[in-house]
Scaffold this active site. Structure first.
Site, PDB file in Angstrom:
ATOM      1  N   TYR A 156      -9.988 -63.409  -3.669  1.00  0.00           N
ATOM      2  CA  TYR A 156     -10.941 -62.385  -3.253  1.00  0.00           C
ATOM      3  C   TYR A 156     -11.865 -62.880  -2.143  1.00  0.00           C
ATOM      4  O   TYR A 156     -12.248 -62.122  -1.259  1.00  0.00           O
ATOM      5  CB  TYR A 156     -11.761 -61.872  -4.451  1.00  0.00           C
ATOM      6  CG  TYR A 156     -11.051 -60.755  -5.165  1.00  0.00           C
ATOM      7  CD1 TYR A 156     -10.921 -59.500  -4.585  1.00  0.00           C
ATOM      8  CD2 TYR A 156     -10.475 -60.960  -6.415  1.00  0.00           C
ATOM      9  CE1 TYR A 156     -10.241 -58.472  -5.227  1.00  0.00           C
ATOM     10  CE2 TYR A 156      -9.803 -59.932  -7.070  1.00  0.00           C
ATOM     11  CZ  TYR A 156      -9.693 -58.701  -6.471  1.00  0.00           C
ATOM     12  OH  TYR A 156      -9.018 -57.678  -7.095  1.00  0.00           O
ATOM     13  N   ASP A 160     -12.991 -51.967   0.819  1.00  0.00           N
ATOM     14  CA  ASP A 160     -13.291 -52.807   1.988  1.00  0.00           C
ATOM     15  C   ASP A 160     -14.697 -52.626   2.570  1.00  0.00           C
ATOM     16  O   ASP A 160     -15.117 -53.386   3.445  1.00  0.00           O
ATOM     17  CB  ASP A 160     -12.235 -52.603   3.089  1.00  0.00           C
ATOM     18  CG  ASP A 160     -12.100 -51.137   3.534  1.00  0.00           C
ATOM     19  OD1 ASP A 160     -13.102 -50.415   3.515  1.00  0.00           O
ATOM     20  OD2 ASP A 160     -10.977 -50.740   3.903  1.00  0.00           O
ATOM     21  N   CYS A 214     -22.685 -59.871 -19.036  1.00  0.00           N
ATOM     22  CA  CYS A 214     -23.790 -58.904 -19.244  1.00  0.00           C
ATOM     23  C   CYS A 214     -23.709 -57.701 -18.315  1.00  0.00           C
ATOM     24  O   CYS A 214     -24.553 -56.822 -18.373  1.00  0.00           O
ATOM     25  CB  CYS A 214     -25.144 -59.602 -19.133  1.00  0.00           C
ATOM     26  SG  CYS A 214     -25.626 -59.994 -17.423  1.00  0.00           S
ATOM     27  N   GLY A 246      -4.870 -40.937   4.481  1.00  0.00           N
ATOM     28  CA  GLY A 246      -4.326 -42.276   4.302  1.00  0.00           C
ATOM     29  C   GLY A 246      -4.139 -42.757   2.877  1.00  0.00           C
ATOM     30  O   GLY A 246      -4.357 -43.923   2.598  1.00  0.00           O
ATOM     31  N   CYS A 249     -27.570 -64.567 -17.199  1.00  0.00           N
ATOM     32  CA  CYS A 249     -27.008 -65.097 -18.456  1.00  0.00           C
ATOM     33  C   CYS A 249     -26.026 -66.242 -18.225  1.00  0.00           C
ATOM     34  O   CYS A 249     -25.428 -66.727 -19.186  1.00  0.00           O
ATOM     35  CB  CYS A 249     -26.331 -63.973 -19.234  1.00  0.00           C
ATOM     36  SG  CYS A 249     -24.726 -63.495 -18.569  1.00  0.00           S
ATOM     37  N   ARG A 291      -9.882 -62.446   0.943  1.00  0.00           N
ATOM     38  CA  ARG A 291      -9.813 -61.040   1.334  1.00  0.00           C
ATOM     39  C   ARG A 291     -11.136 -60.580   1.936  1.00  0.00           C
ATOM     40  O   ARG A 291     -11.159 -59.885   2.945  1.00  0.00           O
ATOM     41  CB  ARG A 291      -9.509 -60.168   0.105  1.00  0.00           C
ATOM     42  CG  ARG A 291      -8.052 -60.119  -0.217  1.00  0.00           C
ATOM     43  CD  ARG A 291      -7.800 -59.253  -1.419  1.00  0.00           C
ATOM     44  NE  ARG A 291      -8.137 -57.841  -1.190  1.00  0.00           N
ATOM     45  CZ  ARG A 291      -8.000 -56.894  -2.114  1.00  0.00           C
ATOM     46  NH1 ARG A 291      -7.539 -57.199  -3.312  1.00  0.00           N
ATOM     47  NH2 ARG A 291      -8.320 -55.645  -1.852  1.00  0.00           N
ATOM     48  N   HIS A 320     -12.687 -47.330  -6.782  1.00  0.00           N
ATOM     49  CA  HIS A 320     -12.114 -48.607  -7.210  1.00  0.00           C
ATOM     50  C   HIS A 320     -13.073 -49.778  -6.977  1.00  0.00           C
ATOM     51  O   HIS A 320     -12.650 -50.930  -6.996  1.00  0.00           O
ATOM     52  CB  HIS A 320     -10.775 -48.849  -6.504  1.00  0.00           C
ATOM     53  CG  HIS A 320      -9.730 -47.836  -6.881  1.00  0.00           C
ATOM     54  ND1 HIS A 320      -8.579 -47.635  -6.164  1.00  0.00           N
ATOM     55  CD2 HIS A 320      -9.684 -46.950  -7.906  1.00  0.00           C
ATOM     56  CE1 HIS A 320      -7.863 -46.668  -6.735  1.00  0.00           C
ATOM     57  NE2 HIS A 320      -8.521 -46.240  -7.788  1.00  0.00           N
TER      58      HIS A 320
HETATM   59  P1  OAD Z   1      -1.131 -47.172  -0.140  1.00  0.00           P
HETATM   60  O1  OAD Z   1      -0.839 -48.456   0.535  1.00  0.00           O
HETATM   61  O2  OAD Z   1      -0.397 -46.859  -1.394  1.00  0.00           O
HETATM   62  O3  OAD Z   1      -0.866 -45.976   0.873  1.00  0.00           O
HETATM   63  C1  OAD Z   1      -1.375 -45.990   2.183  1.00  0.00           C
HETATM   64  C2  OAD Z   1      -1.044 -44.664   2.854  1.00  0.00           C
HETATM   65  O4  OAD Z   1      -1.640 -44.680   4.136  1.00  0.00           O
HETATM   66  C3  OAD Z   1       0.450 -44.408   3.037  1.00  0.00           C
HETATM   67  O5  OAD Z   1       0.777 -43.113   2.564  1.00  0.00           O
HETATM   68  C4  OAD Z   1       0.646 -44.512   4.560  1.00  0.00           C
HETATM   69  O6  OAD Z   1       1.648 -43.605   5.043  1.00  0.00           O
HETATM   70  C5  OAD Z   1      -0.735 -44.104   5.058  1.00  0.00           C
HETATM   71  N1  OAD Z   1      -1.088 -44.646   6.382  1.00  0.00           N
HETATM   72  C6  OAD Z   1      -0.650 -45.776   6.987  1.00  0.00           C
HETATM   73  N2  OAD Z   1      -1.220 -45.922   8.186  1.00  0.00           N
HETATM   74  C7  OAD Z   1      -2.039 -44.850   8.359  1.00  0.00           C
HETATM   75  C8  OAD Z   1      -2.911 -44.425   9.405  1.00  0.00           C
HETATM   76  N3  OAD Z   1      -3.048 -45.129  10.525  1.00  0.00           N
HETATM   77  N4  OAD Z   1      -3.594 -43.270   9.231  1.00  0.00           N
HETATM   78  C9  OAD Z   1      -3.444 -42.537   8.106  1.00  0.00           C
HETATM   79  N5  OAD Z   1      -2.649 -42.893   7.086  1.00  0.00           N
HETATM   80  C10 OAD Z   1      -1.957 -44.031   7.212  1.00  0.00           C
HETATM   81  O7  OAD Z   1      -2.721 -47.116  -0.375  1.00  0.00           O
HETATM   82  P2  OAD Z   1      -3.569 -46.211  -1.370  1.00  0.00           P
HETATM   83  O8  OAD Z   1      -2.996 -44.847  -1.501  1.00  0.00           O
HETATM   84  O9  OAD Z   1      -4.984 -46.325  -0.944  1.00  0.00           O
HETATM   85  O10 OAD Z   1      -5.844 -49.526  -6.366  1.00  0.00           O
HETATM   86  O11 OAD Z   1      -3.400 -46.980  -2.734  1.00  0.00           O
HETATM   87  C11 OAD Z   1      -4.115 -46.528  -3.834  1.00  0.00           C
HETATM   88  C12 OAD Z   1      -4.462 -47.652  -4.745  1.00  0.00           C
HETATM   89  O12 OAD Z   1      -3.288 -48.381  -5.098  1.00  0.00           O
HETATM   90  C13 OAD Z   1      -5.355 -48.719  -4.176  1.00  0.00           C
HETATM   91  O13 OAD Z   1      -6.716 -48.341  -4.133  1.00  0.00           O
HETATM   92  C14 OAD Z   1      -5.132 -49.840  -5.143  1.00  0.00           C
HETATM   93  C15 OAD Z   1      -3.640 -49.767  -5.366  1.00  0.00           C
HETATM   94  O14 OAD Z   1      -3.231 -50.011  -6.652  1.00  0.00           O
HETATM   95  C16 OAD Z   1      -6.508 -50.526  -6.986  1.00  0.00           C
HETATM   96  O15 OAD Z   1      -6.581 -51.631  -6.556  1.00  0.00           O
HETATM   97  C17 OAD Z   1      -7.161 -50.102  -8.273  1.00  0.00           C
END
Ligand code: OAD
Length: 254
Positions: A69, A106, A132, A192, A155, A72, A121
Site C-alpha cells: 500500500y 486514489d 479501536c 469508467g 491504543c 501504491r 471503497h
Molecule cells: P475495473 O478495472 O473493473 O474497470 C475499469 C473500467 O474502466 C472498464 O470498464 C474500462 O473499459 C473502463 N475504462 C478504461 N479506460 C477508461 C477511460 N479512459 N475512460 C473511461 N473508462 C475507461 O474497475 P472498477 O469498475 O472501478 O474494489 O472496479 C471496481 C472495484 O473492483 C474496485 O473498486 C475494486 C475492485 O475489486 C475494491 O478494491 C473493493
C-alpha cells in the site's frame, strides 16, 4: 465511436437535471496514469489480490500488506487529476443537489475539488486502527529497513489502510447515502466502471428505474452500458469535457 446525437441527448439530460448522481470507477483515473483493476497492465496483475487486500492477509503479514500500500500510495502521489476529474468537480458546483459515489481509493476526485462525495471503497489518504477503529492521516514515508506498519496514537494497535478489502462489508452509512440519492437523482452519470462489483452497479440501475436518465462513459461495454439511455464510447478525459461544454450550451427548458 460516440455519435453526435448521443452526445447531444446526454448533454440535454445533464442540462435539464436538478439532482445529479455521478458514479465512478477506475477508468476515470486511467488517463491520470493509474492502471484499472481488470484491464491490461491492471493493478492486480502479477499479484494475487486475495494475498494482499484482505483482513486475513493483514493478520498474517501486516508489513507485507503495508509495503504494497505504501508503494501504491507513492504511485498515486505522482499522478494528477485529469480533465475528466475536473468536469466532475465543476458539476458539483452546478447542481442544486449533487453526489459523487466513487469506487476509487486514489483521492484524485478530492484533489480535483469534489466534496459532496461518498468513497465507497475508502481512501488511500486515511488509515484506521485495526483495534479501536480510530481514523488518522496516511503515515509519512519511511526509510529502507524501517517498520512499515504504523501504530495507533491512542491504543498502540496496528493501523491499516482505510480501504474496503475483499470479503469485507460496506461501512454503515456509505452505501445508504448513495442509494438514497439514487432515488432522487434525475440524471445518473456513470464513468469508467466495469460494473463487476454489484453494489455500485445496482445503484446506477436503481437510479434509472426511479426515473434518472442514465449515461455511461466507457470505451468498453458493460452491464451498465447495455442498459444505459446513452453509452458514450470513449475515454472520459476526452468525452467528459466535450459533454459538459454541450450541457452548458444546451437549452434548459423542456
Ligand atoms: P475495473 O478495472 O473493473 O474497470 C475499469 C473500467 O474502466 C472498464 O470498464 C474500462 O473499459 C473502463 N475504462 C478504461 N479506460 C477508461 C477511460 N479512459 N475512460 C473511461 N473508462 C475507461 O474497475 P472498477 O469498475 O472501478 O474494489 O472496479 C471496481 C472495484 O473492483 C474496485 O473498486 C475494486 C475492485 O475489486 C475494491 O478494491 C473493493
Amino acid at each position: 465511436m460516440t455519435d453526435e446525437t448521443d452526445l447531444n441527448r446526454a448533454a440535454r439530460a445533464l442540462s435539464r437535471a436538478r439532482a445529479a448522481l455521478v458514479l465512478t470507477g477506475a477508468g476515470i483515473s486511467a488517463e491520470s496514469g493509474i492502471p484499472t483493476f481488470r484491464g491490461a497492465g491492471g493493478l492486480w496483475e502479477g499479484f494475487r489480490a486475495e494475498e494482499l487486500a484482505t483482513p486475513q492477509a493483514f493478520a498474517a503479514d501486516p508489513a507485507r500488506v503495508w509495503r504494497w500500500y505504501r508503494w501504491r500510495q507513492a504511485q498515486y502521489g505522482e499522478c494528477e487529476p485529469n480533465p475528466g476529474h475536473a468536469v466532475i468537480a465543476q458539476m458539483e458546483g452546478a447542481y442544486e443537489r449533487f453526489l459523487l459515489a466513487t469506487q476509487n481509493v486514489d483521492g484524485l476526485h478530492h484533489r480535483a475539488g469534489n466534496r459532496e462525495m461518498v468513497e465507497l471503497h475508502g481512501t488511500i489518504t486515511r488509515t484506521r486502527c485495526s483495534r479501536c477503529q480510530r481514523l488518522a492521516d496516511w503515515p509519512e514515508p519511511i526509510e529502507e529497513g524501517e517498520d512499515p506498519v504504523p501504530r495507533c496514537g491512542s491504543c498502540e494497535g496496528l493501523m491499516r489502510p482505510h480501504i474496503l478489502w475483499f470479503g469485507e462489508r460496506y461501512w454503515t452509512g456509505t452505501l445508504e447515502r448513495a442509494y438514497e440519492f439514487a432515488h432522487e437523482a434525475d440524471v445518473c452519470l456513470v464513468v469508467g466502471t466495469s460494473a463487476q462489483v454489484w453494489a455500485p452497479a445496482q445503484m446506477a440501475l436503481l437510479a434509472q428505474q426511479q426515473g434518472a436518465f442514465l449515461i455511461d462513459v466507457n470505451p468498453g461495454a458493460t452491464d451498465i452500458s447495455f442498459s444505459a439511455d446513452v453509452h458514450l464510447m470513449g475515454p472520459a478525459g476526452e468525452l467528459l469535457p466535450e459533454l459538459w461544454e454541450r450541457a452548458k450550451r444546451s437549452p434548459q427548458d423542456p
